[in-house]
Scaffold this active site. Structure first.
Site, PDB file in Angstrom:
ATOM      1  N   ARG A  51       0.824  -1.228   0.000  1.00  0.00           N
ATOM      2  CA  ARG A  51       0.000   0.000   0.000  1.00  0.00           C
ATOM      3  C   ARG A  51       0.847   1.262   0.000  1.00  0.00           C
ATOM      4  NH1 ARG A  51      -3.418  -1.409   5.145  1.00  0.00           N
ATOM      5  NH2 ARG A  51      -1.249  -1.854   5.670  1.00  0.00           N
ATOM      6  N   LYS A 148       2.751 -19.158   4.997  1.00  0.00           N
ATOM      7  CA  LYS A 148       2.063 -19.687   6.179  1.00  0.00           C
ATOM      8  C   LYS A 148       1.629 -18.509   7.051  1.00  0.00           C
ATOM      9  CE  LYS A 148       4.798 -20.345  10.159  1.00  0.00           C
ATOM     10  NZ  LYS A 148       5.515 -21.099  11.127  1.00  0.00           N
ATOM     11  N   HIS A 240       5.627 -27.564   9.781  1.00  0.00           N
ATOM     12  CA  HIS A 240       7.036 -27.944   9.581  1.00  0.00           C
ATOM     13  C   HIS A 240       7.342 -29.353  10.090  1.00  0.00           C
ATOM     14  CE1 HIS A 240       7.393 -23.804   8.663  1.00  0.00           C
ATOM     15  NE2 HIS A 240       7.425 -23.367   9.897  1.00  0.00           N
TER      16      HIS A 240
HETATM   17  P1  NAP Z   1       4.599  -7.626   7.665  1.00  0.00           P
HETATM   18  O1  NAP Z   1       5.984  -7.273   8.046  1.00  0.00           O
HETATM   19  O2  NAP Z   1       3.466  -7.187   8.524  1.00  0.00           O
HETATM   20  O3  NAP Z   1       4.359  -7.099   6.175  1.00  0.00           O
HETATM   21  C1  NAP Z   1       3.106  -7.119   5.564  1.00  0.00           C
HETATM   22  C2  NAP Z   1       3.233  -6.555   4.169  1.00  0.00           C
HETATM   23  O4  NAP Z   1       1.945  -6.529   3.584  1.00  0.00           O
HETATM   24  C3  NAP Z   1       3.765  -5.132   4.112  1.00  0.00           C
HETATM   25  O5  NAP Z   1       4.553  -4.993   2.945  1.00  0.00           O
HETATM   26  C4  NAP Z   1       2.498  -4.316   3.987  1.00  0.00           C
HETATM   27  O6  NAP Z   1       2.829  -3.090   3.378  1.00  0.00           O
HETATM   28  C5  NAP Z   1       1.670  -5.225   3.090  1.00  0.00           C
HETATM   29  N1  NAP Z   1       0.232  -4.999   3.199  1.00  0.00           N
HETATM   30  C6  NAP Z   1      -0.518  -4.967   4.335  1.00  0.00           C
HETATM   31  N2  NAP Z   1      -1.811  -4.732   4.031  1.00  0.00           N
HETATM   32  C7  NAP Z   1      -1.866  -4.644   2.678  1.00  0.00           C
HETATM   33  C8  NAP Z   1      -2.912  -4.414   1.763  1.00  0.00           C
HETATM   34  N3  NAP Z   1      -4.185  -4.229   2.159  1.00  0.00           N
HETATM   35  N4  NAP Z   1      -2.621  -4.383   0.448  1.00  0.00           N
HETATM   36  C9  NAP Z   1      -1.358  -4.560   0.006  1.00  0.00           C
HETATM   37  N5  NAP Z   1      -0.319  -4.782   0.823  1.00  0.00           N
HETATM   38  C10 NAP Z   1      -0.569  -4.826   2.149  1.00  0.00           C
HETATM   39  O7  NAP Z   1       4.427  -9.209   7.509  1.00  0.00           O
HETATM   40  P2  NAP Z   1       5.570 -10.297   7.192  1.00  0.00           P
HETATM   41  O8  NAP Z   1       6.215 -10.686   8.463  1.00  0.00           O
HETATM   42  O9  NAP Z   1       6.414  -9.822   6.068  1.00  0.00           O
HETATM   43  O10 NAP Z   1       4.696 -11.534   6.753  1.00  0.00           O
HETATM   44  C11 NAP Z   1       4.092 -11.639   5.490  1.00  0.00           C
HETATM   45  C12 NAP Z   1       3.460 -13.024   5.363  1.00  0.00           C
HETATM   46  O11 NAP Z   1       4.487 -14.009   5.515  1.00  0.00           O
HETATM   47  C13 NAP Z   1       2.435 -13.349   6.466  1.00  0.00           C
HETATM   48  O12 NAP Z   1       1.457 -14.218   5.927  1.00  0.00           O
HETATM   49  C14 NAP Z   1       3.255 -14.114   7.505  1.00  0.00           C
HETATM   50  O13 NAP Z   1       2.461 -14.971   8.280  1.00  0.00           O
HETATM   51  C15 NAP Z   1       4.186 -14.881   6.586  1.00  0.00           C
HETATM   52  N6  NAP Z   1       5.432 -15.312   7.226  1.00  0.00           N
HETATM   53  C16 NAP Z   1       6.320 -14.405   7.709  1.00  0.00           C
HETATM   54  C17 NAP Z   1       7.512 -14.817   8.287  1.00  0.00           C
HETATM   55  C18 NAP Z   1       8.536 -13.846   8.788  1.00  0.00           C
HETATM   56  O14 NAP Z   1       9.618 -14.316   9.206  1.00  0.00           O
HETATM   57  N7  NAP Z   1       8.299 -12.567   8.778  1.00  0.00           N
HETATM   58  C19 NAP Z   1       7.795 -16.182   8.379  1.00  0.00           C
HETATM   59  C20 NAP Z   1       6.875 -17.096   7.878  1.00  0.00           C
HETATM   60  C21 NAP Z   1       5.703 -16.643   7.302  1.00  0.00           C
HETATM   61  P3  NAP Z   1       1.903  -1.762   3.469  1.00  0.00           P
HETATM   62  O15 NAP Z   1       1.596  -1.556   4.902  1.00  0.00           O
HETATM   63  O16 NAP Z   1       2.752  -0.712   2.829  1.00  0.00           O
HETATM   64  O17 NAP Z   1       0.708  -2.082   2.661  1.00  0.00           O
END
Ligand code: NAP
Length: 484
Positions: A51, A148, A240
Site C-alpha cells: 500500500r 504460512k 514444519h
Molecule cells: P509484515 O511485516 O506485517 O508485512 C506485511 C506486508 O503486507 C507489508 O509490505 C504491507 O505493506 C503489506 N500490506 C498490508 N496490508 C496490505 C494491503 N491491504 N494491500 C497490500 N499490501 C498490504 O508481515 P511479514 O512478516 O512480512 O509476513 C508476510 C506473510 O508471511 C504473512 O502471511 C506471515 O504470516 C508470513 N510469514 C512471515 C515470516 C517472517 O519471518 N516474517 C515467516 C513465515 C511466514 P503496506 O503496509 O505498505 O501495505
C-alpha cells in the site's frame, strides 16, 4: 566442488507485501543471491507491491538496505547490486482496493513466467487472487506463492483453499513451507531413495524410535499477540514438523515427481493415530536470563497458549507400527537446534563379552545450525587392551562436502522461489495435505481446550518442562541433549 546452477526461464515476479519483514529479510536478499548465481536470466524482473506510496527509486533504496543487512558482506558486490536494483520496480497497490491494478496489468509481458508471491496476511489472499484474475493480470500459466499460516484449523484451511481455487488451479498454487527448502531436508530424500544402504532397515523391525526436535532460544517478544492465537502446535507441529515426519515415514514414491511425492506424504498424514492426552506435554517459559516470561510477552496474563510442546506420535501402518515418533519444539530453550534423530534397535546378539561401551546406531540429520548428517557407529577403541567398543560419528557437514563455506549454501527461500519459476511443486504442500494435517491436529487442540489444559512452566534456557522428560523415560528412552 562448486554447486551447479540450473538455468531458469525469464520471469516477472510480483511480490505483494514487498515492504514487509519477510520480503526484507528473506525474499529480496535471496533473489539478489540468485541473481549473483546467474539465475535471473535475460530481462527477468521483480515488481514490489504494497500500500505504501513510493517511487521505484525509494523502493530500490529499501532493497539496497535489506541486502546490506541480510546478505553476507563477502557477497555484497557494488556493481552487481546496482544491476540487480535495475531489475526492480514498485507499484503501490491496496489488496482490498481498486487503485494500482491497471498499472500492474500494463507492466505484465507475454512469453515470460509470471509469478505472484503473496507475502501478506492470509486474510488478503482471496482479495489478491480475485483481482489478479479479474484484471487479467494472471494467465493460465501464472503461479501464485502463498505463505504460512495456511489456516488455523481445518475449516479455515478449507476456506482458504476454496478462495484460491476460484481463480487458480492446484498446479498454479505453491504453498510454502520453508523447511522443505532446506538442503538437509532434501538430502533426507536423497539418502533414503538414492542409496540401497538404509531402505532395508527403514522400518519398525530395525528402528526403535525417531526424535524430531526444533528448539529455539528466542521467545515470542514482539510477536506475542499473533503467537498467542497460534501456539507451538499450530505454528510448528501442524506444518514444519509434520512435513519432516512425512519425509522420514513415507514410502518410496514411484518417481521424484510432485504428485508422486505428495501422494506418499498424504498417506502418512492419514495414517497418524489420534494422540492420547497423556502423550502430550505443553509448556510455557518462565521469566529468566534478563527477559520476561511467556505471559508477559503474550500480553495476556491468563494465556493458556503453549510455547513448548512434546508429543508421542504413532504412524499406523505396516512399516511403522511399534516405532514411536517423538516430536518436541519450543521457545526460550537452551540452544537453537533442529534435528531429526533415527535411533536403530540393538543388534539381535552381541558377540563381545564386554559390551559396556555399546550404544545404538543413530542417524542424526541436522537442519540448523550447521546443516549436515551424522551416522553414529560402533568401532573398536584404538590401542591395545582387548576389544573395547566406542561410538564415533561418520560426519557429513554439507558445507565441507560441497567445498563451499556455509554462506554459499542457498537459503531455503532462494531454492523454493527458483522452484516456483521452474514450475516444480515437489517441495510445496498440496491443498489436501494441508487439510489432512489440520484434520489430525484439530481434535488434539479441541481436547485440551475442552479439558481446560494448562501448560506447565519451564525455565528459560532449559530443555523444556519436566514432564517432557517423563514422556520418554516412561518408555525407557531419553531425549537427545539440545545443543548447537
Ligand atoms: P509484515 O511485516 O506485517 O508485512 C506485511 C506486508 O503486507 C507489508 O509490505 C504491507 O505493506 C503489506 N500490506 C498490508 N496490508 C496490505 C494491503 N491491504 N494491500 C497490500 N499490501 C498490504 O508481515 P511479514 O512478516 O512480512 O509476513 C508476510 C506473510 O508471511 C504473512 O502471511 C506471515 O504470516 C508470513 N510469514 C512471515 C515470516 C517472517 O519471518 N516474517 C515467516 C513465515 C511466514 P503496506 O503496509 O505498505 O501495505
Amino acid at each position: 566442488m562448486v554447486s551447479r546452477v540450473i538455468p531458469v526461464d525469464v520471469f516477472d515476479l510480483v511480490i505483494f507485501g514487498a515492504t514487509g519483514d519477510l520480503a526484507r529479510r528473506k525474499i529480496l536478499p535471496g533473489l539478489y543471491r540468485r541473481y549473483l548465481a546467474g539465475q535471473m536470466p535475460g530481462e527477468s524482473r521483480i515488481i514490489g507491491a504494497a500500500r505504501s506510496d513510493m517511487s521505484d527509486k525509494a523502493f530500490r533504496e529499501q532493497v539496497r538496505v535489506a541486502i546490506a543487512e541480510f546478505v553476507p558482506k563477502a557477497r555484497q558486490d557494488a556493481e552487481a547490486i546496482e544491476k540487480f536494483l535495475g531489475r526492480i520496480s514498485y507499484v503501490p497497490i491496496d489488496a482490498t482496493g481498486t487503485g494500482g491494478w491497471t498499472a500492474l496489468k500494463k507492466m505484465m509481458r507475454d512469453n515470460v513466467v509470471r509469478a505472484f508471491y503473496f507475502s501478506v496476511a492470509p486474510s488478503l489472499f482471496g482479495d489478491i487472487a480475485e483481482r489478479l484474475h479479474d484484471h487479467g493480470i494472471a494467465d493460465a500459466w501464472s503461479r501464485i506463492v502463498v505463505e504460512k499460516p495456511f489456516g488455523r484449523d481445518l475449516a479455515s484451511a478449507r476456506a482458504l483453499n476454496e478462495v484460491l481455487a476460484r481463480h487458480f488451479t492446484e498446479t498454479q498454487i505453491y504453498r510454502i513451507d520453508h523447511y522443505l527448502g532446506k538442503e538437509t531436508v532434501q538430502n533426507l530424500m536423497a539418502v533414503r531413495f538414492a542409496n540401497i544402504l538404509f531402505e532395508p532397515l527403514w522400518k519398525s523391525e530395525y528402528i526403535d524410535h525417531v526424535q524430531i526436535t526444533v528448539a529455539e532460544t528466542v521467545g515470542v517478544n514482539g510477536r506475542g499477540a499473533y503467537y498467542d492465537k497460534s501456539g507451538a502446535m499450530r505454528d510448528m507441529v501442524q506444518n514444519h514438523m509434520m512435513q519432516l515426519l512425512c519425509l522420514i515415514a513415507m514410502e518410496p514414491p514411484y518417481h521424484f515427481d510432485p504428485d508422486a511425492v505428495r501422494d506418499e506424504k498424504l498417506k502418512v498424514i492419514r495414517a497418524l493415530d489420534p494422540v492420547a492426552p497423556e502423550d502430550i506435554v505443553r509448556g510455557q517459559y518462565l521469566p529468566g536470563q534478563g527477559e520476561g516470561g511467556y505471559l508477559e510477552h503474550s500480553e495476556n496474563p491468563a494465556s493458556r497458549t503453549e510455547s513448548y510442546i512434546a508429543l508421542k506420535v504413532q504412524v499406523s501402518n505396516w512399516r511403522w507400527k511399534g516405532t514411536p515418533f517423538y516430536l518436541r519444539t519450543g521457545k526460550r530453550l537452551r540452544a537453537r537446534a533442529s534435528e531429526i534423530a533415527i535411533t536403530f534397535r540393538e543388534p539381535p546378539h552381541s558377540i563381545f563379552d564386554d559390551a559396556k561401551g555399546w550404544r545404538e546406531n543413530v542417524l542424526v540429520i541436522r537442519l540448523q545450525p550447521n546443516e549436515g548428517m551424522n551416522l553414529m557407529v560402533m568401532i573398536k577403541e584404538p590401542g591395545p587392551g582387548g576389544m573395547r567398543l566406542m561410538q564415533v560419528p561418520l560426519d557429513m557437514a554439507f558445507a565441507d562436502a560441497l567445498g563451499a563455506d556455509a554462506e554459499d549454501v542457498p537459503d531455503a527461500y532462494e531454492r523454493l522461489i527458483m522452484d516456483v519459476i521452474r514450475g516444480n511443486q515437489t517441495l510445496f504442500m498440496r491443498g489436501d495435505e494441508v487439510e489432512a494435517a489440520w484434520a489430525w491436529t484439530d481434535p488434539i487442540i479441541a481436547a485440551w481446550e475442552a479439558q481446560g489444559n494448562r501448560p506447565q512452566s519451564y525455565d528459560a534456557g532449559s530443555s523444556g518442562p519436566e514432564d517432557a522428560l517423563m514422556l520418554m523415560h516412561r518408555d525407557g528412552r531419553r531425549w537427545r541433549e539440545i545443543r548447537e
